[in-house]
Motif scaffolding. Structure first.
Motif, PDB file in Angstrom:
ATOM      1  N   ALA A   1     -11.506   5.923   7.451  1.00 31.78           N
ATOM      2  CA  ALA A   1     -10.351   5.011   7.464  1.00 31.78           C
ATOM      3  C   ALA A   1      -9.045   5.783   7.518  1.00 31.78           C
ATOM      4  O   ALA A   1      -8.075   5.333   8.126  1.00 31.78           O
ATOM      5  N   LEU A   2      -9.017   6.954   6.853  1.00 30.37           N
ATOM      6  CA  LEU A   2      -7.778   7.717   6.799  1.00 30.37           C
ATOM      7  C   LEU A   2      -7.347   8.102   8.208  1.00 30.37           C
ATOM      8  O   LEU A   2      -8.091   8.751   8.947  1.00 30.37           O
TER       9      LEU A   2
ATOM     10  N   PRO B   1       3.886  -1.919  11.931  1.00 31.31           N
ATOM     11  CA  PRO B   1       2.580  -2.499  11.619  1.00 31.31           C
ATOM     12  C   PRO B   1       2.167  -2.222  10.175  1.00 31.31           C
ATOM     13  O   PRO B   1       2.533  -1.200   9.606  1.00 31.31           O
ATOM     14  N   VAL B   2       1.401  -3.151   9.601  1.00 28.45           N
ATOM     15  CA  VAL B   2       0.970  -3.012   8.207  1.00 28.45           C
ATOM     16  C   VAL B   2      -0.263  -2.114   8.160  1.00 28.45           C
ATOM     17  O   VAL B   2      -1.258  -2.393   8.818  1.00 28.45           O
ATOM     18  N   PRO B   3      -0.203  -1.019   7.390  1.00 27.62           N
ATOM     19  CA  PRO B   3      -1.352  -0.103   7.357  1.00 27.62           C
ATOM     20  C   PRO B   3      -2.541  -0.721   6.629  1.00 27.62           C
ATOM     21  O   PRO B   3      -2.396  -1.684   5.869  1.00 27.62           O
ATOM     22  N   THR B   4      -3.717  -0.146   6.867  1.00 28.95           N
ATOM     23  CA  THR B   4      -4.944  -0.791   6.382  1.00 28.95           C
ATOM     24  C   THR B   4      -5.708   0.049   5.373  1.00 28.95           C
ATOM     25  O   THR B   4      -6.852  -0.236   5.093  1.00 28.95           O
ATOM     26  N   TYR B   5      -5.112   1.112   4.833  1.00 29.26           N
ATOM     27  CA  TYR B   5      -5.942   2.008   4.021  1.00 29.26           C
ATOM     28  C   TYR B   5      -6.472   1.353   2.756  1.00 29.26           C
ATOM     29  O   TYR B   5      -7.645   1.489   2.428  1.00 29.26           O
ATOM     30  N   PHE B   6      -5.635   0.625   2.024  1.00 34.85           N
ATOM     31  CA  PHE B   6      -6.091   0.017   0.761  1.00 34.85           C
ATOM     32  C   PHE B   6      -6.851  -1.266   1.008  1.00 34.85           C
ATOM     33  O   PHE B   6      -6.502  -2.035   1.890  1.00 34.85           O
TER      34      PHE B   6
ATOM     35  N   PRO C   1      -4.165   1.982  14.103  1.00 36.57           N
ATOM     36  CA  PRO C   1      -4.186   0.519  14.058  1.00 36.57           C
ATOM     37  C   PRO C   1      -4.059  -0.101  15.446  1.00 36.57           C
ATOM     38  O   PRO C   1      -4.489  -1.237  15.663  1.00 36.57           O
TER      39      PRO C   1
ATOM     40  N   GLY D   1       1.581   9.725  -0.755  1.00 41.17           N
ATOM     41  CA  GLY D   1       1.683   8.405  -0.132  1.00 41.17           C
ATOM     42  C   GLY D   1       2.169   8.527   1.306  1.00 41.17           C
ATOM     43  O   GLY D   1       1.649   7.869   2.218  1.00 41.17           O
ATOM     44  N   LEU D   2       3.144   9.393   1.518  1.00 39.77           N
ATOM     45  CA  LEU D   2       3.658   9.602   2.881  1.00 39.77           C
ATOM     46  C   LEU D   2       2.571  10.178   3.781  1.00 39.77           C
ATOM     47  O   LEU D   2       2.466   9.826   4.951  1.00 39.77           O
TER      48      LEU D   2
ATOM     49  N   ARG E   1       2.674   7.379  12.437  1.00 37.06           N
ATOM     50  CA  ARG E   1       3.953   6.787  12.089  1.00 37.06           C
ATOM     51  C   ARG E   1       5.022   7.857  11.902  1.00 37.06           C
ATOM     52  O   ARG E   1       6.128   7.721  12.408  1.00 37.06           O
TER      53      ARG E   1
ATOM     54  N   GLU F   1      -6.872   6.185  10.761  1.00 39.83           N
ATOM     55  CA  GLU F   1      -7.377   5.396  11.891  1.00 39.83           C
ATOM     56  C   GLU F   1      -6.188   4.760  12.603  1.00 39.83           C
ATOM     57  O   GLU F   1      -5.181   4.417  11.965  1.00 39.83           O
TER      58      GLU F   1
ATOM     59  N   GLY G   1       0.779  -1.238   0.000  1.00 36.28           N
ATOM     60  CA  GLY G   1       0.000   0.000   0.000  1.00 36.28           C
ATOM     61  C   GLY G   1       0.807   1.283   0.000  1.00 36.28           C
ATOM     62  O   GLY G   1       0.678   2.102  -0.921  1.00 36.28           O
ATOM     63  N   PRO G   2       1.660   1.489   1.012  1.00 38.95           N
ATOM     64  CA  PRO G   2       2.358   2.782   1.089  1.00 38.95           C
ATOM     65  C   PRO G   2       3.383   3.002  -0.014  1.00 38.95           C
ATOM     66  O   PRO G   2       3.904   4.101  -0.146  1.00 38.95           O
TER      67      PRO G   2
ATOM     68  N   ILE H   1      -0.866   9.910   3.376  1.00 38.45           N
ATOM     69  CA  ILE H   1      -1.967   8.960   3.598  1.00 38.45           C
ATOM     70  C   ILE H   1      -1.563   7.897   4.618  1.00 38.45           C
ATOM     71  O   ILE H   1      -2.311   7.576   5.543  1.00 38.45           O
ATOM     72  N   PHE H   2      -0.359   7.348   4.424  1.00 35.42           N
ATOM     73  CA  PHE H   2       0.044   6.214   5.265  1.00 35.42           C
ATOM     74  C   PHE H   2       0.886   6.651   6.458  1.00 35.42           C
ATOM     75  O   PHE H   2       1.327   5.813   7.246  1.00 35.42           O
TER      76      PHE H   2
END
Lengths: 230, 389
Positions: free
Chosen positions: B375-376, A225-230, B380, B111-112, B119, B378, A44-45, B114-115
């Motif tokens: 979801a954006l 941790p593995v992100p969950t967005y996609f 984990p 990408g940076l 983090r 959130e 995803g990222p 969103i994810f």
């Protein structure tokens, strides 16, 4: 100057195969992957940072080697297949958790990834004047290398296996072959030096930012941790 | 319809779809960046929910912007190789610069962002959304440089049967660019402002739980659309001088261009009036329930105006691909067959139209469900129910 810009073109195309290769490989593997959430979460990222290398390839082709652009229209069907497959693969990722059934979009991602691989085979073989069946075979070879690379990437990212550097280099080989073969023709079709000089002058200050942003993605999302967005 | 008509229609449809998403991206990016900065400073839950809600809409909208943009870029090579042959040495440069020093960075930083929730260090994470905003504006700049070259081929000289770059500075100071760029950017702010206040009006009217959040968002939307409409109309009229100095008959004997222009101006003034009235009553607007359905109703209009603006600009260029240098008919790829163009038309227009509809369904659904299912960003680590958005 022509050589420099050919180097940029080659680096971007090789980078695309080595990076987007594992995204597409994981996409191809989805139908046989048990934990698809984690597999997609792992890539995803990276997807946005990886696929943009091909957009940059197209940009450099238009800007520095406009006379080579007829390669696209000469392989019209392959390019259309590449774009449509790429588009549906991307939208599969964006929509998977949000619209209709997840399984539908997972098939879209897998078929889109396959379409991109086959299109690359047809396009690169078409450039060299090879026949359609050979192009399909080359596409399947690309798909196989990407699957290998995707598996290795998932191993590394999810279970702490060895780094995917070697498989990344392997995944780039199908792009390297035509780059070597066509180097002379591409360099001979470069834009005039006035254009290349301006572009060099404009792009150079941003190279560290571009490299830094890409490295940042790997440092930020290579572990944890593995992100969950996609 | 012949091959040329289909190729033109294909570019027009993909371009219009692309701009529907781009124009909202340009408007929402700075607003989301401001919201995120505010959240980083206060750390309040309200600011966090605001940022994540509008950020989710921004990102969902962005996705279609990327894929339509990909198709746009490659279409130059597929259908319009005559343009590249004639002017690629000049026209290709701004396109190349857009991909390398704008979009490459924009996509990577997005990408940076969103994810990067939970983090990246707080302020570095805020920096990524500002970098996304800056690179989005840079991208608009380079694309407008390229488009302005088609309207007025400044900075290029004829060399045999092709154009060569002569003066790069003239490309950047093109009279077709100077007022058009701020016009486009303020159109983005107008669209962003109207969408933010339209979605807020929906929640306020429905009396959903997040009244404070949407009251604040509505005020931000009103102020943004006020600034946006004032500038978009101002820069719009300011364009007439420079544009007609290089394209004197742009809107003469070109009915489609004149129609697009007239309707756009009409809508522009209407939206300006709406924004002006709302900014006067901005303090009470979130509470005046009778206003809210009206605000929701006008939300699509700035999108329509934006597309009409492009119709005016591009129809006003016909039959030229490059004004008084290269005709559209001569820019098409030599030997392009009916079968090829039908294949790509079905592929691009068909697929992108379906995806556009799906994406708007999704955006409307995100707006309706509101800020409690996003979801954006959130966390984990937090034990949360299965979130859909």
């Amino acid at each position: 100057m022509e050589i420099l810009w050919f180097g940029v073109l080659a680096l971007l195309l090789i980078g695309y195969f080595a990076l987007e290769g594992f995204d597409l490989g994981v996409g191809l593997l989805l139908p046989v992957t048990a934990d698809r959430d984690r597999a997609i979460g792992a890539i995803g990222p990276f997807v946005l940072a990886n696929e943009v290398w091909l957009i940059a390839v197209a940009g450099v082709l238009f800007g520095a080697f406009p006379a080579c652009e007829h390669a696209l229209s000469a392989n019209y069907t392959a390019v259309v297949l590449l774009l449509v497959s790429w588009v549906v693969r991307d939208m599969g990722l964006w929509f998977r958790r949000r619209l209709f059934a997840r399984a539908f979009w997972e098939w879209v991602i897998a078929l889109g990834s396959l379409g991109v691989c086959l299109a690359w085979g047809l396009f690169l073989a078409g450039l060299a004047g090879f026949s359609f069946p050979f192009g399909l075979l080359y596409g399947l070879l690309i798909a196989a290398l990407f699957v290998l690379h995707g598996r290795r990437f998932l191993d590394w990212r999810l279970t702490g296996g060895g780094s995917p550097l070697v498989t990344g280099a392997l995944a780039a080989v199908p792009a390297l072959v035509p780059l070597v073969g066509f180097a002379g023709a591409v360099v001979g079709n470069a834009a005039p030096s006035a254009t290349l000089t301006v572009m060099t002058f404009m792009v150079l200050p941003f190279v560290p930012v571009m490299a830094g942003a890409q490295i940042w993605v790997w440092r930020a999302f290579g572990k944890g941790p593995v992100p969950t967005y996609f | 319809m012949d091959v040329l008509d289909l190729a033109r229609l294909q570019f027009a449809v993909t371009g219009s779809l692309h701009f529907l998403f781009v124009v909202l991206t340009l408007g929402l990016a700075p607003l989301v960046a401001i919201m995120h900065t505010r959240y980083a400073r206060t750390g309040s839950t309200l600011d966090e929910r605001t940022t994540r809600f509008w950020g989710q809409i921004y990102v969902t909208n962005y996705a279609l912007g990327i894929v339509t943009g990909i198709v746009m870029e490659f279409q130059f090579g597929l259908s319009w190789s005559g343009l590249t042959h004639y002017a690629g040495d000049v026209f290709g440069a701004p396109l190349a610069l857009e991909t390398l020093i704008a979009f490459f960075l924009e996509s990577t930083f997005l990408g940076l962002w969103i994810f990067g929730w939970h983090r990246l260090p707080k302020w570095l994470h805020v920096a990524t959304i500002w970098l996304v905003t800056i690179t989005a504006y840079a991208s608009a700049f380079w694309i407008m440089v390229a488009n302005s070259f088609l309207q007025h081929p400044a900075g290029a000289v004829r060399d045999g049967d092709v154009l060569r770059l002569d003066d790069f500075g003239a490309l950047l100071t093109n009279p077709s660019l100077s007022m058009a760029l701020p016009h486009v950017l303020s159109a983005g702010l107008t669209v962003g402002g109207f969408v933010v206040m339209g979605a807020s009006a929906y929640h306020l009217f429905r009396r959903t739980p997040d009244q404070e959040l949407f009251s604040r968002s509505m005020r931000m939307g009103i102020w943004t659309s006020f600034a946006g409409t004032m500038m978009v109309v101002g820069f719009g009229f300011a364009q007439f001088g420079p544009v007609t100095s290089v394209q004197p008959d742009k809107f003469v004997d070109r009915p489609a261009a004149a129609f697009g222009l007239g309707m756009m101006i009409l809508l522009g003034h209407l939206l300006q009036l709406v924004a002006l009235v709302l900014v006067i009553v901005v303090k009470w607007a979130p509470r005046w329930r009778f206003l809210h359905p009206l605000i929701v109703l006008v939300t699509p209009l700035p999108f329509v105006a934006a597309i009409l603006g492009w119709i005016a600009r591009e129809e006003g260029r016909q039959p030229w691909m490059i004004w008084e240098r290269l005709k559209v008919a001569d820019a098409i790829t030599p030997g392009l067959t009916g079968g090829q163009i039908i294949l790509s038309f079905a592929g691009f227009v068909g697929v992108l139209t379906l995806l556009t509809v799906a994406n708007y369904v999704l955006i409307v659904r995100i707006i309706r469900r509101g800020p409690h299912e996003i979801a954006l960003g959130e966390n984990p680590a937090a034990p949360a129910p299965a979130l859909t958005f």
